[in-house]
Every structure is written in C-alpha cells, then in structure tokens.
Design a protein around this motif. Structure first.
Motif, short mmCIF file in Angstrom:
data_model
loop_
_atom_site.label_atom_id
_atom_site.label_comp_id
_atom_site.label_asym_id
_atom_site.label_seq_id
_atom_site.Cartn_x
_atom_site.Cartn_y
_atom_site.Cartn_z
N ALA A 193 0.86 -1.05 0.11
CA ALA A 193 -0.17 0.09 0.18
C ALA A 193 0.87 1.21 0.01
O ALA A 193 1.85 1.34 0.66
CB ALA A 193 -1.04 0.27 1.47
N THR A 194 0.24 2.31 -0.75
CA THR A 194 1.22 3.47 -0.86
C THR A 194 0.03 4.36 -0.10
O THR A 194 -1.25 4.57 -0.38
CB THR A 194 1.49 4.05 -2.17
OG1 THR A 194 0.22 3.97 -3.03
CG2 THR A 194 2.67 3.15 -2.61
N ILE A 195 0.34 5.69 0.79
CA ILE A 195 -0.50 6.45 1.30
C ILE A 195 -0.21 7.98 0.69
O ILE A 195 1.12 8.28 0.73
CB ILE A 195 -0.02 6.73 2.79
CG1 ILE A 195 0.09 5.09 3.29
CG2 ILE A 195 -1.18 7.65 3.29
CD1 ILE A 195 -0.92 4.47 3.47
N ASN A 196 -1.26 8.50 0.16
CA ASN A 196 -0.97 10.01 -0.21
C ASN A 196 -1.83 10.86 0.79
O ASN A 196 -3.06 10.47 0.94
CB ASN A 196 -1.72 10.20 -1.63
CG ASN A 196 -0.60 9.39 -2.71
OD1 ASN A 196 0.31 9.09 -2.51
ND2 ASN A 196 -1.37 8.82 -3.56
N ILE A 197 -1.34 11.99 1.31
CA ILE A 197 -1.90 12.70 2.23
C ILE A 197 -2.21 14.01 1.22
O ILE A 197 -1.54 14.56 0.43
CB ILE A 197 -0.73 13.37 3.09
CG1 ILE A 197 -0.41 12.06 4.03
CG2 ILE A 197 -1.77 14.50 4.04
CD1 ILE A 197 -1.46 11.42 4.85
N ILE A 198 -3.61 14.23 1.28
CA ILE A 198 -4.23 15.23 0.39
C ILE A 198 -4.52 16.50 1.15
O ILE A 198 -5.28 16.50 2.12
CB ILE A 198 -5.46 14.92 -0.39
CG1 ILE A 198 -5.18 13.13 -0.88
CG2 ILE A 198 -5.77 15.62 -1.46
CD1 ILE A 198 -4.32 13.30 -2.26
N ARG A 199 -4.21 17.71 0.66
CA ARG A 199 -4.60 18.92 1.31
C ARG A 199 -5.01 19.62 -0.01
O ARG A 199 -4.02 20.10 -0.95
CB ARG A 199 -3.47 19.74 2.00
CG ARG A 199 -3.19 18.89 3.34
CD ARG A 199 -2.15 19.93 4.40
NE ARG A 199 -1.93 18.76 5.36
CZ ARG A 199 -0.54 18.60 5.83
NH1 ARG A 199 0.28 19.46 5.35
NH2 ARG A 199 -0.22 17.70 6.60
N ASP A 200 -6.06 20.36 0.16
CA ASP A 200 -6.57 21.27 -1.02
C ASP A 200 -6.43 20.65 -2.36
O ASP A 200 -5.87 21.13 -3.50
CB ASP A 200 -6.00 22.51 -1.01
CG ASP A 200 -7.07 23.55 -1.45
OD1 ASP A 200 -7.97 23.31 -1.59
OD2 ASP A 200 -6.46 24.88 -1.79
#
Lengths: 302, 153
Positions: free
Chosen positions: B81-88
C-alpha cells in the motif's frame, strides 16, 4: 562454541551443529564425569507444574557437578499462592542463584523469564509449547542407542498437545530423519507444526495403522495422551486408551528397533514390553542426567 | 487514470492506494472506520486494474490524515500500500507502509494460554512472511495468519 550465560528456551534456538556439540559433551559427561566443577553455584528450580523426572534429573545433574539446588516444586507453597507475578518471582530468585530452571503451565513463560533475568534460564516445559532438554535427551538416547540420528522413526500418540513430540520431530527433521506420525483421530499433529517440521528438513508421513509401521522403523517413540491439556474432558474420554503397544506386536520388528517414551506412561505400553530387548525408556530417563549436566556446565562454566 | 474518472478527487484527507485486491474492507476495519465513524466520506474502489499488482483496491478517506501507527497496521494485510496525504486537492506527502521485522504491542497473541495474557508483558511477533502475513509469537511460538490478524480489529 560458547554457551556461557545462554538461555535454553526452545529447540528452535539451536542449530544442528550446536545440538551435536551438546550431545558430544553429554557423552563425555556420561563416560568421565568431571567432578565438582560447579561447586559454589546454585540452581533455582521453579516448578509451577508437577514433574518427577525433569526436576529430579536437573537436581541430580547439578549435585553430581558439586552445585547446590534451591526452589519450589509446586506454586502453592511459594508466594505465588499469595498472588505474586511470575515476573516478580523471577526478579527475586535471580538474586539468590546462578541459573534458573522453570516449568510453567502457560506457553511462553520461560521466554518471558529469560527476558527479565540477567542470569541464564532453562525451559523445563512451558504449557504445550517447548521442552528443549527433553528433546536433547531424546536425541541423545537415539544417538547413543543407534549411533546416528538420520533414523526411520515413528511417533505415536497425542501429537496435538504433546509438546515433546513437536520439538522432537522438529529436531529430528534437522538431522534428516524419516518420520511417520501415528495418532488417534482428533489428536493429529497441527498443520502449522507439520509444515514447520517439513521446512526443518524431515521426510514425514501420517498413517493410522501402528502394526504396518512397526516393521520398517528403527525407533518407536510413544507418548501419553495428556489428560491435563484437554480443554474438554469428554474429548479425553473418547480417545484415552486408543492405542496400546503389547509384546505380541513386536514379533516382526527390526532386530535393533528401540522403543522410547518420555514417561510417565498410563496404559499405552503394556508392562510386558519392559522386559523385551526393544524397551529403552528407562535408559532414556537415565540419560537425562548427563545431558543436563552437560548443559549446566556449558551454560555456567563454558 | 480511469480511476479518477470513476472516483471523485478528495479535497483533504488520505488516499490509500495499491491495497492488495480484496483487502479494502479489512483496511477500513483496521482504521476503525465503521458506521459510527464521525461523519466523513469514505470511498472504496475494489479490483481496480493495476500495472504493478494486476488488481488493487483503493480507499479514500476524506478529512483524515493517517498516523504512523495506523500505517503499520495497514502493512499487515496490504504490504504494497502507498499513502497519499491530500490537502486542497494536492498530494502534499507520499508514504509507503513498511512492516517491521519484529512487531511490538500492535496485536495480541491469539493463543489464550500465552503468557502475555497473564503477565505485564508487551506482545511481540516475528514477521516470518509478509504477503500473505505470517507472524510468530516470540513467547508462545504459536503462529498467526491473516485471519487471526483481521479478527482483532
């Protein structure tokens, strides 16, 4: 090979070379005991479960090497009865002794103690998990009686709960033994244990008939159905007495076939087998002393 | 990618990508995302074609950035699994999950007679196999598979 200060918790912690080394030292102990090399050393025996052979042979081994023994033989007579934790008991006892031998009804108890104590800990049985010194003495007996460990061996009995058979089969696998497993229905060796043993290197098969197997083996290892490990007594009643080895059954076996049993036995080996040339279980008991002498000396003195 | 046409982009939150196909619902379980979870939009895509894995699952959690400890737990059942943190709507951080060789304190041993249930001892497991997961309790030596792991969440 330096064993000084080392814990002996599981047969999985030992390599084939280390096992052979321990067995070699045990043979030396049996042939020419070194005298009081452990004078001034104290062994603490913490037995939370009953034991005859393991405890007495550890005590005998320590005393034969000139050492002293302290400890308790049932939890009821120690502060455990007052609710003391195992961790606190071990912290206390390590202040009094040089090495701890522990038997405990919960799996993992010995590993936990080894992590706490600064002095070496030897596992003398943790629930249904491991009993490495029993395995070492079983291997010693086979090597002493057959001169090798890559034997044809059948293991008979409670292969589900019996901790000795799991470790023994695993260790024999390391020495490329050919193993046949025989057990009553419901007491088969757990799949995961079986797959571990195969990984260790054993050639292994499961059968249901003892009679057929007897003709083609060098070693028959018999175990008791362990009443105390059954969660359900009804299950125990169903399988107790499921097999019984009698002298008649030994007519067509190999000339030098030997029968081992970790003892105590209930009724799985009929008493008339004791006087046959194949019975070696009382020799096996005796061999527990040189094996434990070798271990104690290696751990305490090198 | 096709997936972006099927599933809306999120404004703020976490996208867990490259989840082993079929494990998306277990990932939600591990993250504690259930009916009672504070109101947030969770999007699940299952069996999405993937160059790397053949098929994969994706989970998008709106309004929540995952903690490191949660990532460790995800690695138990979705090691790629890869995790992407999203802001705006922008990816501000990319992380991969990694399963340590020794797992401490995260799970309980499923052997009821293991000493760790009776003494003040932190559970410890050796990670013997990663995909699918196979753990071995350092204390009682019993092994635990994916089923035993998922059961705990």
């Amino acid at each position: 090979m330096d064993f000084r200060g080392r814990d002996i918790i599981s047969i999985r912690d030992l390599t084939r070379e280390e096992i052979s080394f321990i067995l070699d030292r045990a043979e030396e102990m049996e042939k020419s005991p070194p005298g009081n090399v452990l004078r001034g050393k104290i062994l603490a025996c913490l037995f939370y479960e009953p034991s005859t052979r393991t405890r007495l042979s550890f005590e005998a081994a320590m005393k034969r090497l000139g050492g002293e023994v302290i400890g308790f033989t049932e939890a009821g007579v120690s502060s455990v009865a007052k609710g003391e934790s195992l961790i606190d008991t071990v912290r206390t006892v390590e202040g009094y002794s040089d090495v701890i031998v522990i038997r405990h009804p919960r799996e993992g108890a010995a590993r936990l103690c080894a992590g706490i104590a600064d002095i070496p800990v030897i596992n003398a049985g943790d629930g249904s998990n491991q009993h490495p010194t029993q395995t070492l003495l079983d291997l010693y007996t086979i090597r002493r009686e057959k001169n090798r460990l890559d034997v044809d061996v059948a293991i008979l009995g409670d292969l589900k709960y019996g901790r000795t058979v799991h470790s023994l089969a695993y260790a024999l696998g390391m020495f490329n033994a050919r193993i046949t497993l025989i057990s009553p229905r419901g007491l088969e060796m757990p799949r995961e244990v079986l797959s571990d043993i195969k990984k260790a290197g054993a050639e292994i098969q499961e059968v249901t008939s003892l009679e057929e197997t007897l003709k083609g083996i060098d070693v028959l290892y018999v175990t008791r159905i362990q009443r105390e490990r059954f969660p359900d007594m009804e299950e125990y009643e169903k399988v107790k007495g499921a097999y019984r080895l009698t002298a008649d059954m030994l007519r067509d076996v190999r000339e030098g076939m030997i029968i081992l049993h970790p003892l105590p036995r209930v009724d799985e080996i009929s008493p008339e087998v004791d006087s046959t040339k194949h019975a070696r279980y009382f020799h096996q008991v005796k061999y527990g002393v040189p094996v434990r002498m070798a271990l104690l000396k290696l751990i305490l003195e090198g | 990618m096709t997936i972006d046409m099927k599933v809306k982009k999120i404004k703020n939150g976490t996208v867990i990508d490259h989840i082993t196909a079929g494990q998306a619902l277990n990932v939600l379980k591990i993250l504690g995302i259930t009916k009672e979870y504070p109101k947030t939009t969770v999007t699940v895509a299952m069996n999405v074609p993937s160059g790397k894995l053949g098929f994969k699952d994706i989970v998008k959690v709106e309004g929540r950035e995952l903690e490191a400890e949660e990532l460790d737990k995800i690695s138990l059942i979705a090691p790629d699994a890869t995790i992407n943190i999203i802001r705006d709507y922008e990816v501000v951080e990319k992380k991969t999950v990694s399963l340590p060789e020794i797992l401490e304190g995260v799970l309980e041993c499923d052997n009821p007679n293991c000493i760790t249930h009776f003494e003040a001892a932190k559970s410890q497991f050796i990670v013997e196999e990663k995909n699918p997961i196979k753990l071995r309790c350092v204390y009682c030596e019993r092994s635990m598979d994916e089923e035993g792991v998922v059961k705990q969440f």
